[in-house]
Enzyme design. Structure first.
Site, PDB file in Angstrom:
ATOM      1  N   ARG A 105       0.669  -1.194   0.245  1.00  0.00           N
ATOM      2  CA  ARG A 105       0.134   0.336  -0.184  1.00  0.00           C
ATOM      3  C   ARG A 105       0.566   1.106  -0.338  1.00  0.00           C
ATOM      4  NH1 ARG A 105      -5.515   1.307   3.585  1.00  0.00           N
ATOM      5  NH2 ARG A 105      -5.993   0.393   1.671  1.00  0.00           N
ATOM      6  N   HIS A 132      -7.390   0.766  -6.722  1.00  0.00           N
ATOM      7  CA  HIS A 132      -7.794  -0.389  -5.330  1.00  0.00           C
ATOM      8  C   HIS A 132      -8.440  -1.307  -5.444  1.00  0.00           C
ATOM      9  CE1 HIS A 132      -7.599  -1.147  -1.451  1.00  0.00           C
ATOM     10  NE2 HIS A 132      -8.781  -0.097  -0.559  1.00  0.00           N
ATOM     11  N   GLN A 135     -10.297  -3.802  -3.564  1.00  0.00           N
ATOM     12  CA  GLN A 135     -10.981  -3.890  -2.895  1.00  0.00           C
ATOM     13  C   GLN A 135     -12.661  -3.675  -3.916  1.00  0.00           C
ATOM     14  OE1 GLN A 135     -12.352  -1.598   0.488  1.00  0.00           O
ATOM     15  NE2 GLN A 135     -14.718  -2.593  -0.174  1.00  0.00           N
ATOM     16  N   ASP A 220     -17.086   7.264  -1.696  1.00  0.00           N
ATOM     17  CA  ASP A 220     -15.552   7.028  -1.300  1.00  0.00           C
ATOM     18  C   ASP A 220     -15.599   8.798  -0.426  1.00  0.00           C
ATOM     19  OD1 ASP A 220     -13.534   6.793   0.164  1.00  0.00           O
ATOM     20  OD2 ASP A 220     -12.454   6.260  -1.800  1.00  0.00           O
ATOM     21  N   CYS A 260     -16.142   1.629   0.995  1.00  0.00           N
ATOM     22  CA  CYS A 260     -15.165   0.984   1.084  1.00  0.00           C
ATOM     23  C   CYS A 260     -14.992   1.304   2.591  1.00  0.00           C
ATOM     24  CB  CYS A 260     -14.004   1.215   0.388  1.00  0.00           C
ATOM     25  SG  CYS A 260     -13.633   2.639  -0.350  1.00  0.00           S
ATOM     26  N   ARG A 288     -13.551  -8.447   1.927  1.00  0.00           N
ATOM     27  CA  ARG A 288     -11.782  -8.501   1.314  1.00  0.00           C
ATOM     28  C   ARG A 288     -11.230  -9.790   1.670  1.00  0.00           C
ATOM     29  NH1 ARG A 288     -10.361  -3.209   1.560  1.00  0.00           N
ATOM     30  NH2 ARG A 288      -8.431  -4.742   0.706  1.00  0.00           N
TER      31      ARG A 288
HETATM   32  N1  NVA Z   1      -9.540   6.979  -1.658  1.00  0.00           N
HETATM   33  C1  NVA Z   1      -9.274   6.418  -0.486  1.00  0.00           C
HETATM   34  C2  NVA Z   1      -9.781   4.783  -0.277  1.00  0.00           C
HETATM   35  C3  NVA Z   1      -9.465   4.331   1.148  1.00  0.00           C
HETATM   36  C4  NVA Z   1      -9.793   2.880   1.829  1.00  0.00           C
HETATM   37  C5  NVA Z   1      -7.899   6.553  -0.043  1.00  0.00           C
HETATM   38  O1  NVA Z   1      -7.157   6.320  -0.815  1.00  0.00           O
HETATM   39  O2  NVA Z   1      -7.754   7.081   1.242  1.00  0.00           O
HETATM   40  N1   CP Z   2     -10.963  -0.025   2.299  1.00  0.00           N
HETATM   41  C1   CP Z   2     -10.150   0.198   2.878  1.00  0.00           C
HETATM   42  O1   CP Z   2      -9.029  -0.203   2.362  1.00  0.00           O
HETATM   43  O2   CP Z   2      -9.611  -0.030   4.010  1.00  0.00           O
HETATM   44  P1   CP Z   2      -8.350   0.055   4.705  1.00  0.00           P
HETATM   45  O3   CP Z   2      -7.909   1.200   4.889  1.00  0.00           O
HETATM   46  O4   CP Z   2      -9.157   0.313   6.375  1.00  0.00           O
HETATM   47  O5   CP Z   2      -7.565  -0.966   4.319  1.00  0.00           O
END
Ligand code: NVA
Ligand code: CP
Length: 302
Positions: A105, A132, A135, A220, A260, A288
């Site tokens: 990540r 992502h 997800q 989101d 998500c 997930r």
């Molecule tokens: N768009 C959000 C998704 C978090 C799971 C982010 O990138 O922070």
């Molecule tokens: N939806 C998602 O990826 O959650 P986290 O940021 O908690 O991993």
């Protein structure tokens, strides 16, 4: 040496593979519910690199590996050499000589691509600024379980043209559904990604128009990880983009709501919607685990 199979975006799967993976995720979920022991990854190890926070992604991958008889190692830049400037290529070469699969990540998508280019083992995108995909596996499994095939259905994406939106565009192409995106000017998805979706994708400004007769409504956060300092500017720009009960009322009566998570009630979604009867966000979060186990099978066993 054979090139490893990576999962950096949904585009790394064919439509058939994605369909099969979703079916398998449902099967793995049922096996777990029945208490069946299934440990195809005994002795195998996953390296998990997190340059951003996570609850669901970390716990689902770690739990999935343990349920499969393997192990996972959490690595953060704070306490590894990754945070002290060791080149990405070197980290990829070293880690991939020790572990069997690596989940990352991070911020720039190019970074995960660079890592994958130098890795001997499969690399999984656990969120970048661009995509992502993990997800989407969970979201698509959830839709399939609740309503059947998503092919030919209409999905409304309300809010930021961000990493999640990009992955929805990829999914629309692979699973052949219509996607209506309602976002404020200046927050559109990337042109090149939009173009891949072709005529299935409609870009709109009005959330009500996007949600009209939709089968699924998704949103989101307005400020993603790394955009914290833009929070107030974004809150202003997105003020008219909350998924409210009126937005849900324009969708089909049996439309589902997904997010998500983590969510901000009163910002991108009204509490009455996320905590209401059309919301499937807890099932979505649980999936997930199951869908990523199906992904691990595909990358490491198939
Ligand atoms: N768009 C959000 C998704 C978090 C799971 C982010 O990138 O922070
Ligand atoms: N939806 C998602 O990826 O959650 P986290 O940021 O908690 O991993």
């Amino acid at each position: 040496m054979r090139k490893p199979r990576h999962f950096l975006s949904l585009n790394d799967l064919s439509p058939e593979e994605l369909q099969r993976l979703l079916g398998r995720a449902i099967e793995l979920k049922a096996m777990l519910r029945r208490g069946e022991r299934y440990e195809p990854l005994q002795g195998r190890v996953m390296g998990m690199i997190f340059e951003k926070s996570s609850t669901r992604t970390r716990v689902s991958f770690e739990t999935g590996m343990v349920q499969f008889g393997g192990h996972a190692i959490f690595l953060s830049p704070r306490d590894t050499q990754l945070g002290r400037g060791e080149p990405i290529e070197d980290s990829a070469r070293v880690l991939s000589r020790m572990v069997d699969v690596i989940m990352i990540r991070t911020f720039e998508h190019e970074k995960i691509q660079q890592f994958a280019d130098h890795s001997r083992v499969p690399v999984i995108n656990a969120l970048t600024d661009r995509y992502h995909p993990c997800q989407l596996l969970a979201d698509m499994q959830t839709y399939l379980e609740q309503r059947g095939a998503i092919q030919g259905r209409t999905v409304a994406w309300i809010g930021d043209g961000n990493n999640m939106c990009h992955s929805y565009i990829n999914a629309a192409r692979l699973l052949d559904f219509r996607l209506r995106i309602a976002c404020p000017a200046g927050f559109e998805p990337e042109d090149a990604i939009l173009a891949e979706g072709g005529e299935r994708i409609t870009l709109l400004r009005d959330p009500l128009q996007a949600a009209e007769n939709a089968d699924l409504v998704v949103t989101d956060v307005w400020a993603s990880m790394g955009q914290e300092e833009e929070q107030s500017r974004r809150a202003e720009a997105f003020a008219a983009y909350q998924v409210t009960e009126s937005v849900m009322a324009t969708a089909k009566p049996d439309a589902l709501f997904m997010h998500c998570l983590p969510a901000h009630r009163g910002e991108e979604v009204a509490a009455a919607v996320i905590d209401g009867p059309q919301s499937v966000v807890w099932e979505e979060a649980e999936n997930r685990l199951h869908s990523q186990k199906a992904l691990l099978e595909l990358l490491l066993i198939d």
